[in-house]
Scaffold this active site. Sequence first.
Site, PDB file in Angstrom:
ATOM      1  N   ALA A  82      63.207 -19.599  22.262  1.00  0.00           N
ATOM      2  CA  ALA A  82      63.804 -18.538  23.085  1.00  0.00           C
ATOM      3  C   ALA A  82      62.827 -17.384  23.251  1.00  0.00           C
ATOM      4  CB  ALA A  82      65.093 -18.043  22.427  1.00  0.00           C
ATOM      5  N   THR A 134      52.121 -18.871  21.286  1.00  0.00           N
ATOM      6  CA  THR A 134      51.152 -19.116  22.354  1.00  0.00           C
ATOM      7  C   THR A 134      49.735 -18.804  21.899  1.00  0.00           C
ATOM      8  OG1 THR A 134      50.424 -18.186  24.469  1.00  0.00           O
ATOM      9  CG2 THR A 134      51.810 -16.781  23.153  1.00  0.00           C
ATOM     10  N   ASP A 135      48.758 -19.418  22.582  1.00  0.00           N
ATOM     11  CA  ASP A 135      47.354 -19.065  22.306  1.00  0.00           C
ATOM     12  C   ASP A 135      47.015 -17.667  22.827  1.00  0.00           C
ATOM     13  OD1 ASP A 135      47.447 -19.641  25.040  1.00  0.00           O
ATOM     14  OD2 ASP A 135      45.793 -21.074  25.025  1.00  0.00           O
ATOM     15  N   GLU A 136      47.900 -17.109  23.681  1.00  0.00           N
ATOM     16  CA  GLU A 136      47.581 -15.812  24.303  1.00  0.00           C
ATOM     17  C   GLU A 136      47.541 -14.673  23.289  1.00  0.00           C
ATOM     18  OE1 GLU A 136      49.472 -15.183  28.118  1.00  0.00           O
ATOM     19  OE2 GLU A 136      49.639 -17.334  28.441  1.00  0.00           O
ATOM     20  N   TYR A 160      53.426  -9.367  27.388  1.00  0.00           N
ATOM     21  CA  TYR A 160      53.977 -10.648  26.912  1.00  0.00           C
ATOM     22  C   TYR A 160      53.311 -11.069  25.609  1.00  0.00           C
ATOM     23  CZ  TYR A 160      54.143 -15.762  26.436  1.00  0.00           C
ATOM     24  OH  TYR A 160      54.262 -17.035  25.924  1.00  0.00           O
ATOM     25  N   SER A 163      54.164  -9.001  22.649  1.00  0.00           N
ATOM     26  CA  SER A 163      55.504  -9.251  22.087  1.00  0.00           C
ATOM     27  C   SER A 163      55.511 -10.559  21.288  1.00  0.00           C
ATOM     28  CB  SER A 163      56.572  -9.263  23.191  1.00  0.00           C
ATOM     29  OG  SER A 163      56.421 -10.396  24.026  1.00  0.00           O
ATOM     30  N   LYS A 164      54.755 -11.560  21.745  1.00  0.00           N
ATOM     31  CA  LYS A 164      54.691 -12.820  20.992  1.00  0.00           C
ATOM     32  C   LYS A 164      53.921 -12.618  19.683  1.00  0.00           C
ATOM     33  CE  LYS A 164      56.000 -16.398  21.999  1.00  0.00           C
ATOM     34  NZ  LYS A 164      57.316 -17.058  21.788  1.00  0.00           N
ATOM     35  N   LYS A 199      55.455 -19.991  37.484  1.00  0.00           N
ATOM     36  CA  LYS A 199      54.188 -20.278  36.823  1.00  0.00           C
ATOM     37  C   LYS A 199      53.265 -21.012  37.792  1.00  0.00           C
ATOM     38  CE  LYS A 199      55.788 -18.636  32.889  1.00  0.00           C
ATOM     39  NZ  LYS A 199      56.886 -19.268  32.229  1.00  0.00           N
TER      40      LYS A 199
HETATM   41  P1  NAD Z   1      61.017 -20.629  29.617  1.00  0.00           P
HETATM   42  O1  NAD Z   1      60.931 -19.246  30.164  1.00  0.00           O
HETATM   43  O2  NAD Z   1      61.000 -21.787  30.541  1.00  0.00           O
HETATM   44  O3  NAD Z   1      62.343 -20.780  28.708  1.00  0.00           O
HETATM   45  C1  NAD Z   1      62.785 -19.793  27.834  1.00  0.00           C
HETATM   46  C2  NAD Z   1      64.210 -20.139  27.439  1.00  0.00           C
HETATM   47  O4  NAD Z   1      64.686 -19.145  26.494  1.00  0.00           O
HETATM   48  C3  NAD Z   1      65.206 -20.118  28.616  1.00  0.00           C
HETATM   49  O5  NAD Z   1      66.064 -21.233  28.533  1.00  0.00           O
HETATM   50  C4  NAD Z   1      65.993 -18.821  28.404  1.00  0.00           C
HETATM   51  O6  NAD Z   1      67.305 -18.865  28.916  1.00  0.00           O
HETATM   52  C5  NAD Z   1      65.986 -18.721  26.888  1.00  0.00           C
HETATM   53  N1  NAD Z   1      66.164 -17.330  26.388  1.00  0.00           N
HETATM   54  C6  NAD Z   1      65.500 -16.217  26.800  1.00  0.00           C
HETATM   55  N2  NAD Z   1      65.941 -15.151  26.109  1.00  0.00           N
HETATM   56  C7  NAD Z   1      66.865 -15.603  25.232  1.00  0.00           C
HETATM   57  C8  NAD Z   1      67.664 -14.981  24.235  1.00  0.00           C
HETATM   58  N3  NAD Z   1      67.582 -13.670  24.006  1.00  0.00           N
HETATM   59  N4  NAD Z   1      68.508 -15.738  23.503  1.00  0.00           N
HETATM   60  C9  NAD Z   1      68.622 -17.076  23.737  1.00  0.00           C
HETATM   61  N5  NAD Z   1      67.894 -17.709  24.681  1.00  0.00           N
HETATM   62  C10 NAD Z   1      67.028 -16.988  25.415  1.00  0.00           C
HETATM   63  O7  NAD Z   1      59.829 -20.724  28.566  1.00  0.00           O
HETATM   64  P2  NAD Z   1      58.920 -21.959  28.147  1.00  0.00           P
HETATM   65  O8  NAD Z   1      57.760 -22.025  29.056  1.00  0.00           O
HETATM   66  O9  NAD Z   1      59.774 -23.141  27.933  1.00  0.00           O
HETATM   67  O10 NAD Z   1      58.380 -21.427  26.745  1.00  0.00           O
HETATM   68  C11 NAD Z   1      59.123 -21.654  25.556  1.00  0.00           C
HETATM   69  C12 NAD Z   1      58.381 -21.007  24.402  1.00  0.00           C
HETATM   70  O11 NAD Z   1      57.063 -21.517  24.319  1.00  0.00           O
HETATM   71  C13 NAD Z   1      58.233 -19.488  24.555  1.00  0.00           C
HETATM   72  O12 NAD Z   1      58.412 -18.909  23.291  1.00  0.00           O
HETATM   73  C14 NAD Z   1      56.806 -19.304  25.026  1.00  0.00           C
HETATM   74  O13 NAD Z   1      56.292 -18.072  24.576  1.00  0.00           O
HETATM   75  C15 NAD Z   1      56.107 -20.466  24.348  1.00  0.00           C
HETATM   76  N6  NAD Z   1      54.925 -20.997  25.024  1.00  0.00           N
HETATM   77  C16 NAD Z   1      54.960 -21.312  26.340  1.00  0.00           C
HETATM   78  C17 NAD Z   1      53.831 -21.875  26.948  1.00  0.00           C
HETATM   79  C18 NAD Z   1      53.833 -22.300  28.404  1.00  0.00           C
HETATM   80  O14 NAD Z   1      52.791 -22.709  28.926  1.00  0.00           O
HETATM   81  N7  NAD Z   1      54.945 -22.261  29.102  1.00  0.00           N
HETATM   82  C19 NAD Z   1      52.665 -22.082  26.206  1.00  0.00           C
HETATM   83  C20 NAD Z   1      52.672 -21.743  24.846  1.00  0.00           C
HETATM   84  C21 NAD Z   1      53.811 -21.212  24.269  1.00  0.00           C
HETATM   85  P1  TYD Z   2      50.635 -18.584  34.519  1.00  0.00           P
HETATM   86  O1  TYD Z   2      51.140 -19.921  34.945  1.00  0.00           O
HETATM   87  O2  TYD Z   2      51.412 -17.373  34.851  1.00  0.00           O
HETATM   88  O3  TYD Z   2      50.358 -18.696  32.941  1.00  0.00           O
HETATM   89  P2  TYD Z   2      49.590 -17.642  31.951  1.00  0.00           P
HETATM   90  O4  TYD Z   2      49.431 -16.353  32.636  1.00  0.00           O
HETATM   91  O5  TYD Z   2      50.546 -17.558  30.814  1.00  0.00           O
HETATM   92  O6  TYD Z   2      48.289 -18.301  31.608  1.00  0.00           O
HETATM   93  O7  TYD Z   2      49.184 -18.402  35.120  1.00  0.00           O
HETATM   94  C1  TYD Z   2      48.122 -19.324  34.880  1.00  0.00           C
HETATM   95  C2  TYD Z   2      46.868 -18.764  35.532  1.00  0.00           C
HETATM   96  O8  TYD Z   2      47.049 -18.760  36.949  1.00  0.00           O
HETATM   97  C3  TYD Z   2      46.571 -17.319  35.143  1.00  0.00           C
HETATM   98  O9  TYD Z   2      45.162 -17.157  35.017  1.00  0.00           O
HETATM   99  C4  TYD Z   2      47.081 -16.511  36.325  1.00  0.00           C
HETATM  100  C5  TYD Z   2      46.883 -17.443  37.496  1.00  0.00           C
HETATM  101  N1  TYD Z   2      47.861 -17.295  38.600  1.00  0.00           N
HETATM  102  C6  TYD Z   2      47.413 -17.094  39.907  1.00  0.00           C
HETATM  103  O10 TYD Z   2      46.198 -17.031  40.170  1.00  0.00           O
HETATM  104  N2  TYD Z   2      48.345 -16.957  40.893  1.00  0.00           N
HETATM  105  C7  TYD Z   2      49.679 -17.001  40.646  1.00  0.00           C
HETATM  106  O11 TYD Z   2      50.494 -16.837  41.600  1.00  0.00           O
HETATM  107  C8  TYD Z   2      50.126 -17.235  39.303  1.00  0.00           C
HETATM  108  C9  TYD Z   2      51.600 -17.293  38.969  1.00  0.00           C
HETATM  109  C10 TYD Z   2      49.177 -17.379  38.311  1.00  0.00           C
END
Ligand code: NAD
Ligand code: TYD
Length: 365
Positions: A82, A134-136, A160, A163-164, A199
């Site tokens: 979450a 996340t790696d961020e 973001y 906060s992580k 994304k």
């Molecule tokens: P997402 O935004 O698709 O999903 C987040 C989910 O959390 C949603 O279902 C949302 O409803 C739920 N949520 C948000 N706030 C909440 C709360 N207060 N209580 C209960 N549920 C809540 O995100 P994702 O891409 O699936 O990422 C999931 C996790 O993995 C996150 O913690 C993110 O930081 C981490 N992560 C994501 C990526 C990526 O590339 N997407 C990479 C590394 C780590």
């Molecule tokens: P994103 O999918 O938002 O993931 P993160 O910022 O967590 O890496 O973005 C991936 C890369 O793509 C990031 O360098 C920002 C870039 N980006 C664009 O150039 N245009 C866009 O509209 C978006 C959403 C991302």
Amino acid sequence: MSRNILVTGGAGFIGSCFVVQQVEARNNVLVLDKLTYAGHLVNLEPCLHSSKFSFAPGDIGDAELVARCLKEFRPDAIVNFAAESHVDRSIHSAEDFVRTNVLGTEQLLRTTKDWWQGLEPEAKKKFRFLHISTDEVYGSLDKNSAPFTENSPYAPNSPYSASKASSDFFVRSYFKTYGLPTLISNCSNNYGPRQYPEKLIPLMVLNAVSNKPLPIYGTGLNIRDWIYVEDHCEALDLILSKGRMGESYNIGGECEKSNLEIVYFICEILDEVIPKSDGTSYSRQIKFVADRPGHDFRYAIDSTRVKKELGWTSRHCFPEALRKTVLWYLDNSEWTKQVMDEDYRKWLHQQYQDFDSSKSMEQKD
Ligand code: NAD
Ligand code: TYD
């Protein structure tokens, strides 16, 4: 033996993939999710009718609700997905990021710790709290720097990632202070089906086929390390069953690509599978737009620990998995219709209205 797993944020992109895998493995899964703009029950369609699956709508910060779920479901593990997860939204306002990622995670830890302390010794020993990060949190790399290891210092640059990072520190502190059996995973950029189309990859696919601009921030040379979502979830399963308590595990795809490369790959696939009637390439829709403030240049992950200690490898290779992903978005218009709602249109307007500051790209089809 089947396990009871409480998955918070399980209706989002990565969480839903993990839930489907766990239900297929015959574990009992309770999803607790607030269903924000990014959370959708349709993501859990493959297991909605399984007797192994149940759902509790709500917030990880709601101590009463979480306490009730713990008491009734008696999880062997909590996996916390979450979060507010989009960097660009955190730049517009960090408020929700602090509320969920920082305060929510701390409250979830506190409620869990209070419940866990009352368990029988055997159940107490077996319990795990896996926090998905996340790696961020490690900040940005130069072109030639070595990839992030678990010992890289935290240096978050966006609201973001700040906060992580904060949530990771709280998880660490609950291990050190109370002995809560925690684990942290720090993963690189995921791609695959059901990613909210804010994304990069789903946004580009869906904009391309709607004849909209493909907005590239800055030069497009920023680099991300891409991993297929199923590979990430398989690593999480191993971390949960075999990871060392209190440890962090980096997970990456060993697949570094610039944003421009990614967008060109997507356009090539689309040119082949749904060629435009005028014979031009989708890449003509690329627009360079103003850069993201504080845009991290490069992320890269050293996954040695998860590979050597836990025996993980990524099973998917990038070209095929990207193709599968693009085709998924083309084939699932019902899903896109459901998630690309009024809220989504508002977000696009807020984030991308300013195409005046964009310049068209010199094309070289
Ligand atoms: P997402 O935004 O698709 O999903 C987040 C989910 O959390 C949603 O279902 C949302 O409803 C739920 N949520 C948000 N706030 C909440 C709360 N207060 N209580 C209960 N549920 C809540 O995100 P994702 O891409 O699936 O990422 C999931 C996790 O993995 C996150 O913690 C993110 O930081 C981490 N992560 C994501 C990526 C990526 O590339 N997407 C990479 C590394 C780590
Ligand atoms: P994103 O999918 O938002 O993931 P993160 O910022 O967590 O890496 O973005 C991936 C890369 O793509 C990031 O360098 C920002 C870039 N980006 C664009 O150039 N245009 C866009 O509209 C978006 C959403 C991302």
